[in-house]
Design a protein around this motif. Structure first.
Motif, PDB file in Angstrom:
ATOM      1  N   SER A   1       9.124  38.032  29.684  1.00 14.66           N
ATOM      2  CA  SER A   1      10.574  37.986  29.828  1.00 14.66           C
ATOM      3  C   SER A   1      11.288  38.971  28.909  1.00 14.66           C
ATOM      4  O   SER A   1      12.427  39.345  29.157  1.00 14.66           O
ATOM      5  CB  SER A   1      11.081  36.568  29.546  1.00 14.66           C
ATOM      6  OG  SER A   1      10.728  36.184  28.223  1.00 14.66           O
ATOM      7  N   ASP A   2      10.608  39.434  27.856  1.00 15.02           N
ATOM      8  CA  ASP A   2      11.207  40.392  26.924  1.00 15.02           C
ATOM      9  C   ASP A   2      10.932  41.845  27.327  1.00 15.02           C
ATOM     10  O   ASP A   2      11.298  42.775  26.616  1.00 15.02           O
ATOM     11  CB  ASP A   2      10.686  40.154  25.510  1.00 15.02           C
ATOM     12  CG  ASP A   2       9.169  40.216  25.417  1.00 15.02           C
ATOM     13  OD1 ASP A   2       8.512  40.462  26.449  1.00 15.02           O
ATOM     14  OD2 ASP A   2       8.639  40.021  24.316  1.00 15.02           O
ATOM     15  N   GLY A   3      10.252  42.064  28.458  1.00 20.48           N
ATOM     16  CA  GLY A   3       9.975  43.407  28.945  1.00 20.48           C
ATOM     17  C   GLY A   3       8.712  44.030  28.389  1.00 20.48           C
ATOM     18  O   GLY A   3       8.390  45.165  28.706  1.00 20.48           O
ATOM     19  N   GLN A   4       7.978  43.294  27.561  1.00 18.88           N
ATOM     20  CA  GLN A   4       6.734  43.804  26.987  1.00 18.88           C
ATOM     21  C   GLN A   4       5.555  43.173  27.715  1.00 18.88           C
ATOM     22  O   GLN A   4       5.665  42.077  28.270  1.00 18.88           O
ATOM     23  CB  GLN A   4       6.693  43.491  25.496  1.00 18.88           C
ATOM     24  CG  GLN A   4       7.844  44.149  24.756  1.00 18.88           C
ATOM     25  CD  GLN A   4       7.947  43.701  23.313  1.00 18.88           C
ATOM     26  OE1 GLN A   4       7.270  42.790  22.877  1.00 18.88           O
ATOM     27  NE2 GLN A   4       8.811  44.363  22.563  1.00 18.88           N
ATOM     28  N   VAL A   5       4.407  43.881  27.725  1.00 18.37           N
ATOM     29  CA  VAL A   5       3.256  43.351  28.457  1.00 18.37           C
ATOM     30  C   VAL A   5       2.602  42.204  27.704  1.00 18.37           C
ATOM     31  O   VAL A   5       2.659  42.127  26.476  1.00 18.37           O
ATOM     32  CB  VAL A   5       2.207  44.443  28.767  1.00 18.37           C
ATOM     33  CG1 VAL A   5       2.769  45.487  29.686  1.00 18.37           C
ATOM     34  CG2 VAL A   5       1.622  45.046  27.521  1.00 18.37           C
ATOM     35  N   ARG A   6       1.998  41.321  28.475  1.00 20.72           N
ATOM     36  CA  ARG A   6       1.233  40.200  27.939  1.00 20.72           C
ATOM     37  C   ARG A   6       0.101  39.902  28.913  1.00 20.72           C
ATOM     38  O   ARG A   6       0.181  40.249  30.095  1.00 20.72           O
ATOM     39  CB  ARG A   6       2.117  38.973  27.740  1.00 20.72           C
ATOM     40  CG  ARG A   6       2.666  38.431  29.052  1.00 20.72           C
ATOM     41  CD  ARG A   6       3.327  37.081  28.878  1.00 20.72           C
ATOM     42  NE  ARG A   6       3.880  36.565  30.114  1.00 20.72           N
ATOM     43  CZ  ARG A   6       3.180  35.973  31.067  1.00 20.72           C
ATOM     44  NH1 ARG A   6       1.883  35.810  30.958  1.00 20.72           N
ATOM     45  NH2 ARG A   6       3.761  35.527  32.170  1.00 20.72           N
ATOM     46  N   PRO A   7      -0.966  39.258  28.418  1.00 23.48           N
ATOM     47  CA  PRO A   7      -2.060  38.922  29.340  1.00 23.48           C
ATOM     48  C   PRO A   7      -1.641  37.819  30.312  1.00 23.48           C
ATOM     49  O   PRO A   7      -0.765  37.008  29.999  1.00 23.48           O
ATOM     50  CB  PRO A   7      -3.174  38.431  28.414  1.00 23.48           C
ATOM     51  CG  PRO A   7      -2.567  38.231  27.083  1.00 23.48           C
ATOM     52  CD  PRO A   7      -1.244  38.891  27.053  1.00 23.48           C
ATOM     53  N   LEU A   8      -2.266  37.829  31.482  1.00 21.93           N
ATOM     54  CA  LEU A   8      -2.044  36.719  32.414  1.00 21.93           C
ATOM     55  C   LEU A   8      -2.558  35.440  31.772  1.00 21.93           C
ATOM     56  O   LEU A   8      -3.599  35.438  31.108  1.00 21.93           O
ATOM     57  CB  LEU A   8      -2.793  36.962  33.729  1.00 21.93           C
ATOM     58  CG  LEU A   8      -2.243  38.056  34.625  1.00 21.93           C
ATOM     59  CD1 LEU A   8      -3.154  38.226  35.831  1.00 21.93           C
ATOM     60  CD2 LEU A   8      -0.838  37.746  35.080  1.00 21.93           C
ATOM     61  N   GLN A   9      -1.839  34.353  31.954  1.00 21.85           N
ATOM     62  CA  GLN A   9      -2.246  33.077  31.378  1.00 21.85           C
ATOM     63  C   GLN A   9      -3.252  32.389  32.299  1.00 21.85           C
ATOM     64  O   GLN A   9      -3.147  32.482  33.520  1.00 21.85           O
ATOM     65  CB  GLN A   9      -1.041  32.179  31.177  1.00 21.85           C
ATOM     66  CG  GLN A   9      -0.053  32.747  30.189  1.00 21.85           C
ATOM     67  CD  GLN A   9       1.192  31.888  30.051  1.00 21.85           C
ATOM     68  OE1 GLN A   9       1.328  30.857  30.699  1.00 21.85           O
ATOM     69  NE2 GLN A   9       2.110  32.321  29.213  1.00 21.85           N
ATOM     70  N   THR A  10      -4.224  31.721  31.694  1.00 21.71           N
ATOM     71  CA  THR A  10      -5.199  30.959  32.464  1.00 21.71           C
ATOM     72  C   THR A  10      -5.222  29.528  31.956  1.00 21.71           C
ATOM     73  O   THR A  10      -4.941  29.261  30.790  1.00 21.71           O
ATOM     74  CB  THR A  10      -6.616  31.554  32.355  1.00 21.71           C
ATOM     75  OG1 THR A  10      -6.997  31.587  30.985  1.00 21.71           O
ATOM     76  CG2 THR A  10      -6.671  32.962  32.927  1.00 21.71           C
ATOM     77  N   ARG A  11      -5.549  28.622  32.832  1.00 23.20           N
ATOM     78  CA  ARG A  11      -5.687  27.200  32.499  1.00 23.20           C
ATOM     79  C   ARG A  11      -6.936  26.680  33.201  1.00 23.20           C
ATOM     80  O   ARG A  11      -7.308  27.164  34.261  1.00 23.20           O
ATOM     81  CB  ARG A  11      -4.494  26.389  33.002  1.00 23.20           C
ATOM     82  CG  ARG A  11      -3.149  26.811  32.462  1.00 23.20           C
ATOM     83  CD  ARG A  11      -2.923  26.217  31.082  1.00 23.20           C
ATOM     84  NE  ARG A  11      -1.575  26.455  30.622  1.00 23.20           N
ATOM     85  CZ  ARG A  11      -1.207  27.467  29.850  1.00 23.20           C
ATOM     86  NH1 ARG A  11      -2.089  28.366  29.486  1.00 23.20           N
ATOM     87  NH2 ARG A  11       0.036  27.594  29.451  1.00 23.20           N
ATOM     88  N   THR A  12      -7.538  25.665  32.618  1.00 24.00           N
ATOM     89  CA  THR A  12      -8.658  24.990  33.266  1.00 24.00           C
ATOM     90  C   THR A  12      -8.134  23.701  33.882  1.00 24.00           C
ATOM     91  O   THR A  12      -7.559  22.866  33.188  1.00 24.00           O
ATOM     92  CB  THR A  12      -9.779  24.693  32.258  1.00 24.00           C
ATOM     93  OG1 THR A  12     -10.198  25.921  31.666  1.00 24.00           O
ATOM     94  CG2 THR A  12     -10.963  24.038  32.943  1.00 24.00           C
ATOM     95  N   VAL A  13      -8.306  23.582  35.199  1.00 27.29           N
ATOM     96  CA  VAL A  13      -7.849  22.407  35.931  1.00 27.29           C
ATOM     97  C   VAL A  13      -9.051  21.798  36.627  1.00 27.29           C
ATOM     98  O   VAL A  13      -9.664  22.437  37.482  1.00 27.29           O
ATOM     99  CB  VAL A  13      -6.759  22.785  36.961  1.00 27.29           C
ATOM    100  CG1 VAL A  13      -6.311  21.561  37.735  1.00 27.29           C
ATOM    101  CG2 VAL A  13      -5.587  23.460  36.282  1.00 27.29           C
ATOM    102  N   GLU A  14      -9.415  20.597  36.234  1.00 30.16           N
ATOM    103  CA  GLU A  14     -10.546  19.888  36.811  1.00 30.16           C
ATOM    104  C   GLU A  14     -11.792  20.764  36.852  1.00 30.16           C
ATOM    105  O   GLU A  14     -12.501  20.844  37.856  1.00 30.16           O
ATOM    106  CB  GLU A  14     -10.199  19.364  38.200  1.00 30.16           C
ATOM    107  CG  GLU A  14      -9.092  18.329  38.177  1.00 30.16           C
ATOM    108  CD  GLU A  14      -8.763  17.770  39.550  1.00 30.16           C
ATOM    109  OE1 GLU A  14      -9.544  17.989  40.504  1.00 30.16           O
ATOM    110  OE2 GLU A  14      -7.721  17.112  39.660  1.00 30.16           O
ATOM    111  N   GLY A  15     -12.042  21.502  35.747  1.00 30.56           N
ATOM    112  CA  GLY A  15     -13.244  22.313  35.620  1.00 30.56           C
ATOM    113  C   GLY A  15     -13.163  23.704  36.230  1.00 30.56           C
ATOM    114  O   GLY A  15     -14.105  24.475  36.132  1.00 30.56           O
TER     115      GLY A  15
END
Length: 69
Positions: free
Chosen positions: A26-40
């Protein structure tokens, strides 16, 4: 056609390493894609990908292979 460019990384971002897929925060700078573990299963957010990091972020900047679409 792919372009290699140096872009500004989000402050304090340590999760960016070579091969990390990046999006714009949201600040215009790059960031890694977020990952989550859902039911393995590992699930990655569906944000548009700007490119792939070519190296770890250094001094707030990172080289990115940008793939304009």
């Amino acid at each position: 056609m792919c372009i290699r460019d140096r872009v500004k990384a989000a402050p304090g971002e340590t999760a960016i390493a070579a091969g990390t897929r990046l999006t714009v925060g949201s600040d215009g700078q790059v960031r890694p894609l977020q990952t989550r573990t859902v039911e393995g299963m590992v699930v990655t957010e569906g944000a548009p990908v700007v490119g792939v990091a070519l190296e770890a972020a250094k001094n707030g900047l990172v080289w990115v292979l940008v793939n304009p679409q």
